[in-house]
Design an enzyme around this catalytic site. Structure first.
Site, PDB file in Angstrom:
ATOM      1  N   ALA A   1       0.856  -1.188   0.000  1.00  8.91           N
ATOM      2  CA  ALA A   1       0.000   0.000   0.000  1.00  8.91           C
ATOM      3  C   ALA A   1       0.887   1.231   0.000  1.00  8.91           C
ATOM      4  CB  ALA A   1      -0.883  -0.015   1.236  1.00  8.91           C
TER       5      ALA A   1
ATOM      6  N   GLY B   1       0.469  -5.087   0.799  1.00  7.41           N
ATOM      7  CA  GLY B   1      -0.601  -5.199  -0.187  1.00  7.41           C
ATOM      8  C   GLY B   1      -0.151  -5.819  -1.500  1.00  7.41           C
TER       9      GLY B   1
ATOM     10  N   GLU C   1      -0.347  -9.384  -0.914  1.00  3.42           N
ATOM     11  CA  GLU C   1      -1.777  -9.734  -0.812  1.00  3.42           C
ATOM     12  C   GLU C   1      -2.428  -9.824  -2.195  1.00  3.42           C
ATOM     13  OE1 GLU C   1      -2.237  -6.532   2.141  1.00  3.42           O
ATOM     14  OE2 GLU C   1      -3.407  -7.975   3.297  1.00  3.42           O
TER      15      GLU C   1
ATOM     16  N   GLU D   1       3.643  -5.187   7.653  1.00  2.00           N
ATOM     17  CA  GLU D   1       2.741  -4.208   8.280  1.00  2.00           C
ATOM     18  C   GLU D   1       3.052  -4.009   9.767  1.00  2.00           C
ATOM     19  OE1 GLU D   1       1.870  -6.408   6.023  1.00  2.00           O
ATOM     20  OE2 GLU D   1       0.304  -5.607   4.710  1.00  2.00           O
TER      21      GLU D   1
HETATM   22  N1  DAK Z   1       4.517   3.349  -0.378  1.00  3.04           N
HETATM   23  C1  DAK Z   1       4.913   4.529  -0.915  1.00  3.04           C
HETATM   24  N2  DAK Z   1       6.126   4.741  -1.483  1.00  3.04           N
HETATM   25  C2  DAK Z   1       6.979   3.689  -1.480  1.00  3.04           C
HETATM   26  C3  DAK Z   1       6.642   2.428  -0.943  1.00  3.04           C
HETATM   27  C4  DAK Z   1       5.326   2.284  -0.362  1.00  3.04           C
HETATM   28  N3  DAK Z   1       4.880   1.119   0.136  1.00  3.04           N
HETATM   29  N4  DAK Z   1       7.678   1.595  -1.082  1.00  3.04           N
HETATM   30  C5  DAK Z   1       8.649   2.312  -1.711  1.00  3.04           C
HETATM   31  N5  DAK Z   1       8.221   3.567  -1.956  1.00  3.04           N
HETATM   32  C6  DAK Z   1       8.960   4.647  -2.606  1.00  3.04           C
HETATM   33  C7  DAK Z   1      10.051   5.190  -1.698  1.00  3.04           C
HETATM   34  O1  DAK Z   1       9.504   6.142  -0.785  1.00  3.04           O
HETATM   35  C8  DAK Z   1      11.013   5.806  -2.700  1.00  3.04           C
HETATM   36  O2  DAK Z   1      10.495   7.047  -3.115  1.00  3.04           O
HETATM   37  P1  DAK Z   1      11.419   8.380  -3.136  1.00  3.04           P
HETATM   38  O3  DAK Z   1      11.993   8.499  -1.781  1.00  3.04           O
HETATM   39  O4  DAK Z   1      12.456   8.048  -4.199  1.00  3.04           O
HETATM   40  O5  DAK Z   1      10.471   9.469  -3.535  1.00  3.04           O
HETATM   41  C9  DAK Z   1      10.909   4.860  -3.881  1.00  3.04           C
HETATM   42  O6  DAK Z   1       9.679   4.150  -3.724  1.00  3.04           O
HETATM   43  C10 DAK Z   1      12.049   3.825  -3.915  1.00  3.04           C
HETATM   44  O7  DAK Z   1      12.049   3.167  -2.667  1.00  3.04           O
HETATM   45  P2  DAK Z   1      13.400   2.987  -1.784  1.00  3.04           P
HETATM   46  O8  DAK Z   1      14.332   4.140  -2.014  1.00  3.04           O
HETATM   47  O9  DAK Z   1      12.956   2.723  -0.377  1.00  3.04           O
HETATM   48  O10 DAK Z   1      14.021   1.675  -2.432  1.00  3.04           O
HETATM   49  P3  DAK Z   1      14.995   0.631  -1.742  1.00  3.04           P
HETATM   50  O11 DAK Z   1      15.455  -0.265  -2.840  1.00  3.04           O
HETATM   51  O12 DAK Z   1      15.995   1.300  -0.880  1.00  3.04           O
HETATM   52  O13 DAK Z   1      14.060  -0.227  -0.759  1.00  3.04           O
HETATM   53  C11 DAK Z   1      12.057  -1.481  -0.173  1.00  3.04           C
HETATM   54  C12 DAK Z   1      13.061  -1.031  -1.305  1.00  3.04           C
HETATM   55  C13 DAK Z   1      10.908  -2.221  -0.843  1.00  3.04           C
HETATM   56  C14 DAK Z   1      12.803  -2.433   0.779  1.00  3.04           C
HETATM   57  C15 DAK Z   1      11.575  -0.218   0.584  1.00  3.04           C
HETATM   58  O14 DAK Z   1      11.132   0.760  -0.363  1.00  3.04           O
HETATM   59  C16 DAK Z   1      10.457  -0.491   1.554  1.00  3.04           C
HETATM   60  O15 DAK Z   1      10.683  -1.024   2.660  1.00  3.04           O
HETATM   61  N6  DAK Z   1       9.215  -0.113   1.172  1.00  3.04           N
HETATM   62  C17 DAK Z   1       8.075  -0.212   2.025  1.00  3.04           C
HETATM   63  C18 DAK Z   1       7.581  -1.622   2.161  1.00  3.04           C
HETATM   64  C19 DAK Z   1       6.335  -1.665   3.030  1.00  3.04           C
HETATM   65  O16 DAK Z   1       6.428  -1.456   4.239  1.00  3.04           O
HETATM   66  N7  DAK Z   1       5.167  -1.748   2.372  1.00  3.04           N
HETATM   67  C20 DAK Z   1       3.880  -1.435   2.968  1.00  3.04           C
HETATM   68  C21 DAK Z   1       3.342  -2.554   3.804  1.00  3.04           C
HETATM   69  S1  DAK Z   1       1.834  -2.078   4.563  1.00  3.04           S
HETATM   70  C22 DAK Z   1      -5.265  -0.848   5.230  1.00  3.04           C
HETATM   71  C23 DAK Z   1      -4.693  -1.669   6.181  1.00  3.04           C
HETATM   72  C24 DAK Z   1      -3.469  -2.220   5.936  1.00  3.04           C
HETATM   73  C25 DAK Z   1      -2.804  -1.955   4.792  1.00  3.04           C
HETATM   74  C26 DAK Z   1      -3.409  -1.187   3.819  1.00  3.04           C
HETATM   75  C27 DAK Z   1      -4.648  -0.622   4.033  1.00  3.04           C
HETATM   76  N8  DAK Z   1      -6.525  -0.156   5.531  1.00  3.04           N
HETATM   77  C28 DAK Z   1      -7.170  -0.381   6.792  1.00  3.04           C
HETATM   78  C29 DAK Z   1      -7.018   0.783   4.568  1.00  3.04           C
HETATM   79  C30 DAK Z   1      -1.469  -2.480   4.616  1.00  3.04           C
HETATM   80  C31 DAK Z   1      -0.743  -2.021   3.740  1.00  3.04           C
HETATM   81  C32 DAK Z   1       0.633  -2.367   3.411  1.00  3.04           C
HETATM   82  O17 DAK Z   1       0.885  -2.810   2.336  1.00  3.04           O
END
Ligand code: DAK
Length: 255
Positions: A62, A107, A110, A130
């Site tokens: 997400a 997500g 998922e 998450e």
């Molecule tokens: N969201 C937004 N931007 C993201 C992103 C994300 N999930 N993942 C990466 N980006 C963006 C980064 O901010 C960066 O943007 P800039 O800084 O260049 O503007 C760009 O993508 C490149 O990312 P990195 O520089 O971080 O790249 P790396 O290779 O260093 O790292 C990584 C890759 C995948 C390890 C890292 O980006 C990372 O840890 N990303 C986040 C992973 C994560 O935590 N995903 C979200 C999980 S939570 C809900 C309830 C629950 C949920 C949704 C809704 N409701 C009740 C409505 C749960 C949601 C989830 O998915």
């Protein structure tokens, strides 16, 4: 467009196309995905392949930047939108294959879990992180992951946020295959394994097997008796059995 719907051979191809954000799922992307899935459902493709643009990620989850500062009811509506969109894959008239070509987190995983099949490139990394954000999965992960890999492994992934690589994902049954080479070509090669069979009969097979996980065995056997009887009523079943007897290749017409 953050979602691209194209065609590759006889298959529909959906590409998550926000590589600058590692294909993160903004709400507008989720809405576009829903519309693309409706279009696939109405079309004649023999299968659906979903992958991520770029070489780094299938989908990093997400869009975290969009999730902050929302009150409870919009959050709940967001979870329901994501769940309802991914649930379209359960009812799609054709099987779907997620080609996980890099990171699949939150997500993003998922979405892959909602597909009928998953294949992963060797560099793929998967997880439900998450918990590290003080959250729990909201787009079906707590429900679909235990069904796929068992409760103990799912709880470990959900409660520690641990990432698994492609090899481990393959070993625990999270993905069907680990692949090398061009991800889309690999998705097509996988989909060829079912593409020539009857679309309605494939859907009955998928529904019988997935319903098995929702109901007790006695109920599930009843579902199987009903759906296998329904399969017998199709023209494709008549054609398949006639072709066997005639020692020729069947020509299924999705009837
Ligand atoms: N969201 C937004 N931007 C993201 C992103 C994300 N999930 N993942 C990466 N980006 C963006 C980064 O901010 C960066 O943007 P800039 O800084 O260049 O503007 C760009 O993508 C490149 O990312 P990195 O520089 O971080 O790249 P790396 O290779 O260093 O790292 C990584 C890759 C995948 C390890 C890292 O980006 C990372 O840890 N990303 C986040 C992973 C994560 O935590 N995903 C979200 C999980 S939570 C809900 C309830 C629950 C949920 C949704 C809704 N409701 C009740 C409505 C749960 C949601 C989830 O998915």
């Amino acid at each position: 467009m953050a979602i691209e719907l194209t065609r590759v051979d006889e298959f529909a191809l959906i590409t998550l196309n926000r590589p600058e954000a590692l294909n993160a799922l903004s709400f507008s992307l989720i809405r576009d995905l829903g519309r693309a899935l409706d279009e696939v459902a109405a079309g004649e493709a023999r299968g659906l392949i979903i992958t991520g643009a770029g070489v780094k990620a299938f989908c990093a989850g997400a869009d975290i930047k969009e999730l902050t500062g929302r009150s409870m009811m919009p959050q709940r509506a967001g979870a329901e939108l994501g769940q309802a969109t991914f649930a379209k894959l359960d009812r799609l008239p054709v099987p779907s294959v997620a080609v996980i070509n890099g990171y699949a987190f939150g997500g993003g995983l998922e979405l892959a879990l909602a597909c009928t099949f998953r294949i992963a490139t060797r560099n793929a990394k998967m997880g439900l992180p998450e918990i590290k954000l003080g959250l729990i999965p909201g787009y079906g992960g707590t429900q679909r992951l235990p069904r796929l890999v068992g409760e103990a492994r799912a709880l470990e992934m959900i409660m520690t946020g641990r990432t698994v690589d492609a090899e481990e994902a393959h070993r625990i049954g999270l993905v069907n295959r680990m692949v090398d080479g061009d991800p889309v070509a690999q998705g097509v090669a996988f989909a060829r394994g079912f593409a020539e069979y009857s679309r309605p009969v494939l859907a009955l097979a998928r529904d019988a097997a997935t319903r098995a996980l929702d109901v007790p065995l006695t109920e599930g056997l009843k579902v199987e008796a009903d759906l296998s009887t329904l399969a017998f009523q199709t023209k494709d079943a008549a054609e398949g059995m006639a072709a066997f007897i005639d020692k020729r290749k069947p020509k299924f017409r999705d009837e």
